[in-house]
Enzyme design. Structure first.
Site, PDB file in Angstrom:
ATOM      1  N   ASP A 113      32.966 -15.228  11.527  1.00  0.00           N
ATOM      2  CA  ASP A 113      34.172 -15.008  12.324  1.00  0.00           C
ATOM      3  C   ASP A 113      35.286 -14.374  11.499  1.00  0.00           C
ATOM      4  O   ASP A 113      36.452 -14.776  11.587  1.00  0.00           O
ATOM      5  CB  ASP A 113      34.658 -16.322  12.938  1.00  0.00           C
ATOM      6  CG  ASP A 113      35.618 -16.074  14.116  1.00  0.00           C
ATOM      7  OD1 ASP A 113      35.661 -14.940  14.611  1.00  0.00           O
ATOM      8  OD2 ASP A 113      36.326 -17.020  14.516  1.00  0.00           O
ATOM      9  N   HIS A 148      36.769 -12.825  16.325  1.00  0.00           N
ATOM     10  CA  HIS A 148      36.971 -13.010  17.764  1.00  0.00           C
ATOM     11  C   HIS A 148      38.329 -12.487  18.238  1.00  0.00           C
ATOM     12  O   HIS A 148      38.535 -12.300  19.432  1.00  0.00           O
ATOM     13  CB  HIS A 148      36.769 -14.482  18.157  1.00  0.00           C
ATOM     14  CG  HIS A 148      37.901 -15.397  17.814  1.00  0.00           C
ATOM     15  ND1 HIS A 148      37.865 -16.254  16.740  1.00  0.00           N
ATOM     16  CD2 HIS A 148      39.103 -15.615  18.405  1.00  0.00           C
ATOM     17  CE1 HIS A 148      38.982 -16.962  16.689  1.00  0.00           C
ATOM     18  NE2 HIS A 148      39.751 -16.585  17.687  1.00  0.00           N
ATOM     19  N   SER A 151      44.930 -17.809  15.629  1.00  0.00           N
ATOM     20  CA  SER A 151      43.645 -17.387  15.074  1.00  0.00           C
ATOM     21  C   SER A 151      43.825 -16.206  14.127  1.00  0.00           C
ATOM     22  O   SER A 151      44.483 -15.222  14.458  1.00  0.00           O
ATOM     23  CB  SER A 151      42.692 -16.989  16.199  1.00  0.00           C
ATOM     24  OG  SER A 151      42.330 -18.100  16.972  1.00  0.00           O
TER      25      SER A 151
END
Length: 377
Positions: free
Chosen positions: A145, A115, A223
């Site tokens: 992911d 992402h 992230s």
């Protein structure tokens, strides 16, 4: 003689003493400024002596050691998106987002979240020494992911994160996160493993099982960064937070290192994850509810030559008159119940290509077992 001395002394006043005059504020300030500084005032105007620092606590020493050891392996990722000028029609690339990542090996491979780079036309990777390199996309696995980039950096700058394991983690042990929250690069936070075997949802709505929950502060920009144990080894990839406000509330999640170590080599080799498959198309949960079927995977398509076709499975179909013709529903794999497609895919991912599995199949109220060989998806 005594008389003359007494005569020389002033007589005591018989009138009441006068009250002392109180100086005005301006006069008081002038009098104060006119007073010379005393040695005590000189001392107060000097910097205070510094108290020597004692030895650092063991926890502090470990915090410092982990950061110094791993921070050179953590990178800052800036993604770019194409933008067309309305008047000139010229296309330019502008920054569209930031995230974190880490060096996987000495060949310039960088691991991050899918992402983080989703929808980007290009990406740049900045190392801890602030040198920046253009990144090439190697492969992605949206279901987990994860994504792999590659940079052409000098060998001496490529310091991989030490690899650890997530299978032996314990709730309560210390963990560290290094990343770039809100674009503030090289940020270290510390916490504990709050829980294990959590389930989180990827951007493709596939369930990521075995996720690590931590209270180490993880914010937007973290992230793709590493989650580390107290020895500075990779135990997870920070991927999401649970927060209505968007800030860290002490509930963060990381993809377990064992899953990362299984997927990343495939992305480097093939550009994608080649998963064992039966060669089927599954119907939605809504369709299963409309048909009032038990829990399982409704088959609405069978690939010719696939494992399901060779095992004789039949899909649900619509007849010429519009009515639904009953087909097969997979309810278990090797005796393990399957409630939906996500369950089925997770069980198949634990197998190898060419391996045979026993499927429990429901059809019209009757249950049978068939053997099917797994091919590639």
């Amino acid at each position: 003689m005594i008389r003359s001395l007494v005569a020389a002394m002033p007589l005591a006043s018989t009138t009441a003493p006068r009250a002392p005059r109180i100086p005005t504020p301006a006069l008081a300030l002038a009098l104060l400024l006119a007073l010379p500084l005393t040695p005590a005032a000189d001392v107060l105007a000097q910097p205070r002596p510094v108290t020597p620092r004692g030895p650092l606590e063991a926890q502090e020493q470990n915090n410092i050691a982990v950061f110094r050891k791993v921070s050179p392996s953590v990178v800052h990722i800036t993604t770019l998106a194409q933008q067309r000028d309305f008047f000139s029609r010229n296309v330019t690339e502008v920054p569209s987002g930031t995230g974190s990542g880490f060096l996987w090996d000495e060949h310039g491979h960088v691991v991050t979240n899918f992402h983080v780079i989703r929808g980007a036309s290009a990406a740049k990777v900045t190392l801890s020494d602030q040198s920046t390199f253009d990144a090439n996309l190697v492969g992605v696995d949206p279901d987990r992911d994860l994504a792999v980039l590659r940079i052409a950096a000098p060998r001496e700058k490529l310091l991989p994160v030490p690899m650890g394991s997530s299978r032996d983690l314990l709730v309560g042990q210390t963990v560290y996160a290094i990343g770039n929250p809100f674009g503030l690069d090289q940020t270290l936070t510390r916490g504990i493993v709050s829980a294990l075997n959590r389930e989180i949802e990827s951007m493709t709505q596939r369930t990521i099982r075995g996720a690590i929950q931590t209270d180490a502060a993880i914010n937007p920009g973290n992230s793709g960064g590493p989650l580390l144990d107290s020895a500075g080894r990779l135990i997870g990839v920070n991927t999401s937070i649970f927060s209505p406000s968007g800030g860290s509330n002490g509930i963060g999640f990381a993809i377990p290192a064992d899953e990362v170590n299984r997927i990343v080599p495939q992305l480097i080799k093939n550009g994608r994850v080649i998963r064992p498959a039966l060669g089927i198309t599954a119907g939605s949960e809504q369709l299963r509810g409309v048909l009032r079927l038990p829990k399982g995977v409704v088959l609405i398509g069978i690939q010719n030559g696939g494992g399901a076709a060779l095992a004789g499975l039949k899909p649900f179909m619509r007849g010429r008159d519009g009515r639904i013709i009953g087909g097969d529903l997979i309810t278990a794999v090797d005796g393990k119940p399957v409630a939906d497609l996500d369950d089925l895919l997770n069980l198949l991912e634990q197998r190898q290509l060419g391996e045979k599995v026993v499927l429990t199949v429901w059809n019209g109220g009757k249950t049978r077992q068939v053997q099917a060989q797994l091919g590639s998806d």
